[in-house]
Structures are given as structure tokens and as C-alpha cells.
Scaffold this motif. Structure first.
Motif, PDB file in Angstrom:
ATOM      1  N   PHE A  62       0.817  -1.211   0.000  1.00 44.30           N
ATOM      2  CA  PHE A  62       0.000   0.000   0.000  1.00 44.30           C
ATOM      3  C   PHE A  62       0.855   1.269   0.000  1.00 44.30           C
ATOM      4  CE2 PHE A  62      -2.530  -3.417   1.709  1.00 44.30           C
ATOM      5  CZ  PHE A  62      -3.743  -3.258   1.055  1.00 44.30           C
ATOM      6  N   TYR A  63       2.094   1.114  -0.408  1.00 49.03           N
ATOM      7  CA  TYR A  63       2.969   2.277  -0.507  1.00 49.03           C
ATOM      8  C   TYR A  63       2.803   2.944  -1.873  1.00 49.03           C
ATOM      9  CZ  TYR A  63       7.062   5.251  -0.773  1.00 49.03           C
ATOM     10  OH  TYR A  63       7.876   6.333  -0.921  1.00 49.03           O
ATOM     11  N   TYR A  64       2.848   4.267  -1.875  1.00 47.06           N
ATOM     12  CA  TYR A  64       2.952   5.023  -3.127  1.00 47.06           C
ATOM     13  C   TYR A  64       3.848   6.225  -2.856  1.00 47.06           C
ATOM     14  CZ  TYR A  64      -0.434   8.282  -1.090  1.00 47.06           C
ATOM     15  OH  TYR A  64      -1.068   9.181  -0.258  1.00 47.06           O
ATOM     16  N   ASP A  65       4.487   6.723  -3.884  1.00 44.61           N
ATOM     17  CA  ASP A  65       5.454   7.804  -3.735  1.00 44.61           C
ATOM     18  C   ASP A  65       4.729   9.145  -3.834  1.00 44.61           C
ATOM     19  OD1 ASP A  65       7.960   8.917  -3.384  1.00 44.61           O
ATOM     20  OD2 ASP A  65       8.341   9.059  -5.540  1.00 44.61           O
ATOM     21  N   LEU A  66       4.804   9.941  -2.754  1.00 44.18           N
ATOM     22  CA  LEU A  66       4.096  11.218  -2.715  1.00 44.18           C
ATOM     23  C   LEU A  66       5.082  12.369  -2.512  1.00 44.18           C
ATOM     24  CD1 LEU A  66       1.349  12.748  -2.572  1.00 44.18           C
ATOM     25  CD2 LEU A  66       1.514  12.510  -0.081  1.00 44.18           C
ATOM     26  N   PRO A  67       5.203  13.263  -3.493  1.00 40.43           N
ATOM     27  CA  PRO A  67       6.041  14.450  -3.304  1.00 40.43           C
ATOM     28  C   PRO A  67       5.492  15.306  -2.159  1.00 40.43           C
ATOM     29  CG  PRO A  67       5.485  14.149  -5.623  1.00 40.43           C
ATOM     30  CD  PRO A  67       4.627  13.199  -4.852  1.00 40.43           C
ATOM     31  N   GLU A  68       6.375  15.795  -1.319  1.00 37.90           N
ATOM     32  CA  GLU A  68       5.949  16.536  -0.126  1.00 37.90           C
ATOM     33  C   GLU A  68       5.134  17.772  -0.463  1.00 37.90           C
ATOM     34  OE1 GLU A  68       7.875  18.331   4.006  1.00 37.90           O
ATOM     35  OE2 GLU A  68       9.097  17.119   2.648  1.00 37.90           O
ATOM     36  N   GLU A  69       5.408  18.366  -1.620  1.00 35.30           N
ATOM     37  CA  GLU A  69       4.696  19.601  -1.965  1.00 35.30           C
ATOM     38  C   GLU A  69       3.204  19.361  -2.244  1.00 35.30           C
ATOM     39  OE1 GLU A  69       6.918  18.344  -5.812  1.00 35.30           O
ATOM     40  OE2 GLU A  69       7.306  18.397  -3.649  1.00 35.30           O
ATOM     41  N   LEU A  70       2.804  18.109  -2.397  1.00 36.03           N
ATOM     42  CA  LEU A  70       1.383  17.809  -2.635  1.00 36.03           C
ATOM     43  C   LEU A  70       0.595  17.619  -1.333  1.00 36.03           C
ATOM     44  CD1 LEU A  70       1.485  15.409  -5.732  1.00 36.03           C
ATOM     45  CD2 LEU A  70       1.263  17.904  -5.647  1.00 36.03           C
ATOM     46  N   ILE A  71       1.260  17.689  -0.192  1.00 35.60           N
ATOM     47  CA  ILE A  71       0.562  17.598   1.090  1.00 35.60           C
ATOM     48  C   ILE A  71      -0.016  18.974   1.418  1.00 35.60           C
ATOM     49  CG2 ILE A  71       0.760  17.108   3.556  1.00 35.60           C
ATOM     50  CD1 ILE A  71       3.140  15.285   2.885  1.00 35.60           C
ATOM     51  N   ALA A  72      -1.346  19.074   1.403  1.00 39.20           N
ATOM     52  CA  ALA A  72      -2.008  20.360   1.616  1.00 39.20           C
ATOM     53  C   ALA A  72      -1.734  20.886   3.017  1.00 39.20           C
ATOM     54  CB  ALA A  72      -3.514  20.199   1.402  1.00 39.20           C
ATOM     55  N   GLN A  73      -1.321  22.136   3.106  1.00 42.62           N
ATOM     56  CA  GLN A  73      -0.993  22.748   4.392  1.00 42.62           C
ATOM     57  C   GLN A  73      -2.110  23.652   4.915  1.00 42.62           C
ATOM     58  OE1 GLN A  73       1.870  22.131   6.308  1.00 42.62           O
ATOM     59  NE2 GLN A  73       2.057  20.484   4.805  1.00 42.62           N
ATOM     60  N   THR A  74      -2.948  24.117   4.031  1.00 45.84           N
ATOM     61  CA  THR A  74      -4.040  25.011   4.430  1.00 45.84           C
ATOM     62  C   THR A  74      -5.305  24.617   3.670  1.00 45.84           C
ATOM     63  OG1 THR A  74      -3.364  26.585   2.718  1.00 45.84           O
ATOM     64  CG2 THR A  74      -2.554  26.977   4.951  1.00 45.84           C
ATOM     65  N   PRO A  75      -6.473  24.871   4.263  1.00 48.05           N
ATOM     66  CA  PRO A  75      -7.734  24.553   3.580  1.00 48.05           C
ATOM     67  C   PRO A  75      -8.047  25.565   2.489  1.00 48.05           C
ATOM     68  CG  PRO A  75      -8.182  25.554   5.708  1.00 48.05           C
ATOM     69  CD  PRO A  75      -6.699  25.382   5.635  1.00 48.05           C
ATOM     70  N   LEU A  76      -8.769  25.123   1.474  1.00 48.84           N
ATOM     71  CA  LEU A  76      -9.200  26.006   0.393  1.00 48.84           C
ATOM     72  C   LEU A  76     -10.466  26.754   0.799  1.00 48.84           C
ATOM     73  CD1 LEU A  76      -8.772  23.814  -2.826  1.00 48.84           C
ATOM     74  CD2 LEU A  76      -7.228  25.567  -1.955  1.00 48.84           C
ATOM     75  N   GLU A  77     -10.668  27.895   0.193  1.00 49.29           N
ATOM     76  CA  GLU A  77     -11.907  28.646   0.344  1.00 49.29           C
ATOM     77  C   GLU A  77     -12.523  28.862  -1.033  1.00 49.29           C
ATOM     78  OE1 GLU A  77     -13.559  29.450   2.884  1.00 49.29           O
ATOM     79  OE2 GLU A  77     -12.144  29.209   4.540  1.00 49.29           O
ATOM     80  N   PRO A  78     -13.837  28.685  -1.187  1.00 51.31           N
ATOM     81  CA  PRO A  78     -14.733  28.088  -0.205  1.00 51.31           C
ATOM     82  C   PRO A  78     -14.465  26.589  -0.043  1.00 51.31           C
ATOM     83  CG  PRO A  78     -15.914  28.448  -2.246  1.00 51.31           C
ATOM     84  CD  PRO A  78     -14.553  29.054  -2.431  1.00 51.31           C
TER      85      PRO A  78
END
Length: 342
Positions: free
Chosen positions: A6-22
């Protein structure tokens, strides 16, 4: 089946740091589990996939602002506590950082004396048992002092604490948000109801175990954390009537899924039920209550990616996640969403 599957390679920049509006402006991947077909939409388009007679089952648990910072009464040394669960009254199990400052009998103050606590026990795993004292309502004071216990992969400070709550949260008790629900606005829920979609609520108080990695090689050897759930008679009736009338049950998030499937497994049917569940859903699991799932994109090798693989099919999910990486979807708690349908 191995955890490494169940491993997949995820670039760190794709980890959302803030919620979107709306809230409903996030992207929405549609995964058709029978064919593996993928569509790329936005969350507000979810109405196109809901039909009259369907129902949405949402987890109404509300997150505690459970991270509190205080000082040791004797030395004014700083300490951080993360409240995990209420044992009784004002006694709480908590993580302490640094732990060496929180020995049995040590007392601490918070918010210039707004609250006080004393360490009355230390458990085998190192967690502390704290007994609090404060004037007035404990939860109101905690709301003034506490910060949201954001996951360790979020490094940005949250400007508005309500953005880590769903708009329908009401039952306080979670250590983490049921994040699939963060995409819903009250307006979107109203539009769904106007379309003839019913909405029901369950409660599952999310524990910090949701962030704990699977540390065994053999998936079947993993021991799940236990969480408290509650399904009302009203929600049980809604689920049963939806199925009886040919509608589909859409679970909003893995926590709602774990609740309805826990009830089906424990009771043998969908009925009013409450208690503790440590249900572990991985490929091979037979779903008895849920027809469709709204969920976020989960951590590699986590129990949550195992759950969605059990529902949508392992190959479909791994392909979908690799596609999401290639298409630069936003991942994890504040990230984009996936809808899994037939």
C-alpha cells in the motif's frame, strides 16, 4: 497481503498545508469501482452523482482544541499536553512533551491560572493521567486556551479553528477531524436535500490512532485503536429505508463507513447502537451497509488506504492514487476528495 503493498510515492509539496476557500472548491476525483474509470471534477459537482432517494451519512463529531500549553508551577518550565480522552469528570489521558517534566504529583497552570492540572498517574505507554481544576465550564475554558491538534504533516498554523471542524459538527470528543466532511458547506447540503437526498448523522470520536502507522509487515497482524461510536434510531431507520426503497447510502468519510459497518457486523443488522469499535477494514472485507464513499486521499501504508482498497479494489485505488499524484491533487486532511461509486 503486505503493508508495503500500500505504498505510493508522494512528493511533499502535494501535502495540503491550508484549507481552500470556499470549502467545496476542492477537486473531486470520481472513481467508478466496477470499471476503474476516473473522472476529474470539483467537489461542488458531487450533486451530479447524488440521486433522489439516496442518503448521506455524516459523522457529527466535533474536534477538541486539545493541544494546550502551560507552565510547571514549581519552575515555570514550559510543557505541552495533548488531551486524548476523558476518563471521567475532569480526569484526562494525555500525551506530555517533554515527558520528563510531567512526573506524578507535578502540577501545571494554563492561561495565567485559568486552568490547573496535576499528574496523578503515568500509564505503561507513557501517557499521563491529568486531573484538572478550573472555574466555570471545562470545555469553554479549553476552547479559550486550546489549539487544534493538527496532524504532524501540517506545518502551517491554522488561522481559523473552525476550518478544522465540519459545518455540521456538534458532538465534542474527537482528537482529529473527520476530514472528508470538511468539503461540505451548508449551502451544498441544502441543495442535496432539495434534490431529494436525505442526510443522517452518526458519531465516531476520532482518536489519534488514526495517524499511527502500520508497523507490521503482515496487514492482518495489525491491531486497531478503539474509538467510541453512536448510531441513533433515526439514522438506522434512514439507512434501512434508503436500501428498502432502492436508494444508495453514501458514507461521508472513513469514520462514517467504520461506524455503519461496525453496527452491521456487531448487531447483524442496521439498528440503534453505541459502544466501542476497533473494526479493521482491509481487502477481503464484505461491506453490508455502505454503497458509495466520499473520502480524502490518505497516507501511504495507512489503515485508511487499506479501507478504500477494500471497497474500490486494490488495483483501482493504487491506479487512482498514482493518477492523483500525476495530476497534482492535494493530499491528506486539507486536501482534495475522492468519490467512489459503482
Amino acid at each position: 497481503m503486505k503493508t508495503s503493498d500500500f505504498y505510493y510515492d508522494l512528493p511533499e509539496e502535494l501535502i495540503a498545508q491550508t484549507p481552500l476557500e470556499p470549502r467545496d472548491s476542492s477537486r473531486l476525483m470520481i472513481l467508478h469501482k466496477k470499471t476503474g474509470e476516473i473522472e476529474h471534477r470539483h467537489f461542488y459537482d458531487i450533486l451530479d452523482y447524488l440521486n433522489e432517494g439516496d442518503c448521506l451519512i455524516m459523522n457529527d463529531s466535533r474536534v477538541l482544541p486539545a493541544r494546550i500549553y502551560g507552565v510547571k508551577d514549581e519552575t515555570n518550565a514550559n510543557v505541552e499536553f495533548l488531551l486524548l480522552n476523558c476518563i471521567e469528570g475532569k480526569k484526562w489521558e494525555a500525551l506530555a512533551k517533554p515527558g520528563k517534566r510531567a512526573k506524578i504529583g507535578t502540577s501545571f497552570s494554563f492561561g495565567d491560572g485559568l486552568m490547573h492540572c496535576k499528574v496523578i498517574d503515568i500509564l505503561d505507554d507513557g501517557n499521563r493521567i491529568l486531573e484538572f481544576e478550573c472555574e466555570g465550564n471545562f470545555y469553554e475554558n479549553l476552547d479559550k486556551l486550546g489549539q487544534m491538534p493538527l496532524p504532524p504533516y501540517i506545518h502551517e498554523k491554522l488561522k481559523d479553528k473552525e476550518r478544522y471542524q465540519t459545518v455540521y459538527s456538534r458532538e465534542i470528543g474527537s482528537a482529529a477531524a473527520p476530514t472528508a466532511g470538511l468539503h461540505f458547506t451548508k449551502e451544498l447540503m441544502k441543495k442535496a436535500q432539495e434534490k431529494g437526498v436525505k442526510i443522517g448523522f452518526v458519531t465516531l470520536h476520532v482518536g489519534l490512532g488514526t495517524f499511527r502507522p502500520v508497523k507490521v509487515d503482515d496487514v492482518t497482524k495489525h491491531k486497531m485503536h478503539s474509538e467510541h461510536y453512536d448510531m441513533s434510531e433515526e439514522t438506522a431507520t434512514l439507512i434501512n429505508e434508503t436500501h428498502r426503497n432502492g436508494g444508495r447510502v453514501f458514507c461521508v468519510g472513513t469514520t462514517s463507513c467504520r461506524t455503519v459497518e461496525s453496527v452491521a457486523k456487531r448487531e447483524g443488522e442496521i439498528k440503534a447502537s453505541d459502544g466501542m469499535t476497533d473494526i479493521f477494514i482491509y481487502p477481503g472485507f464484505e461491506f453490508k451497509a455502505m454503497d458509495c464513499l466520499i473520502t480524502n486521499f490518505h497516507l501511504p501504508e495507512s489503515t485508511l488506504i487499506m479501507l478504500v482498497s477494500a471497497f474500490a479494489g486494490y488495483d483501482n485505488i493504487m491506479n487512482a492514487y498514482n493518477t492523483a499524484v500525476a495530476e497534482k491533487y492535494r493530499f491528506f486532511s486539507f486536501g482534495d476528495a475522492m468519490l467512489i461509486v459503482d
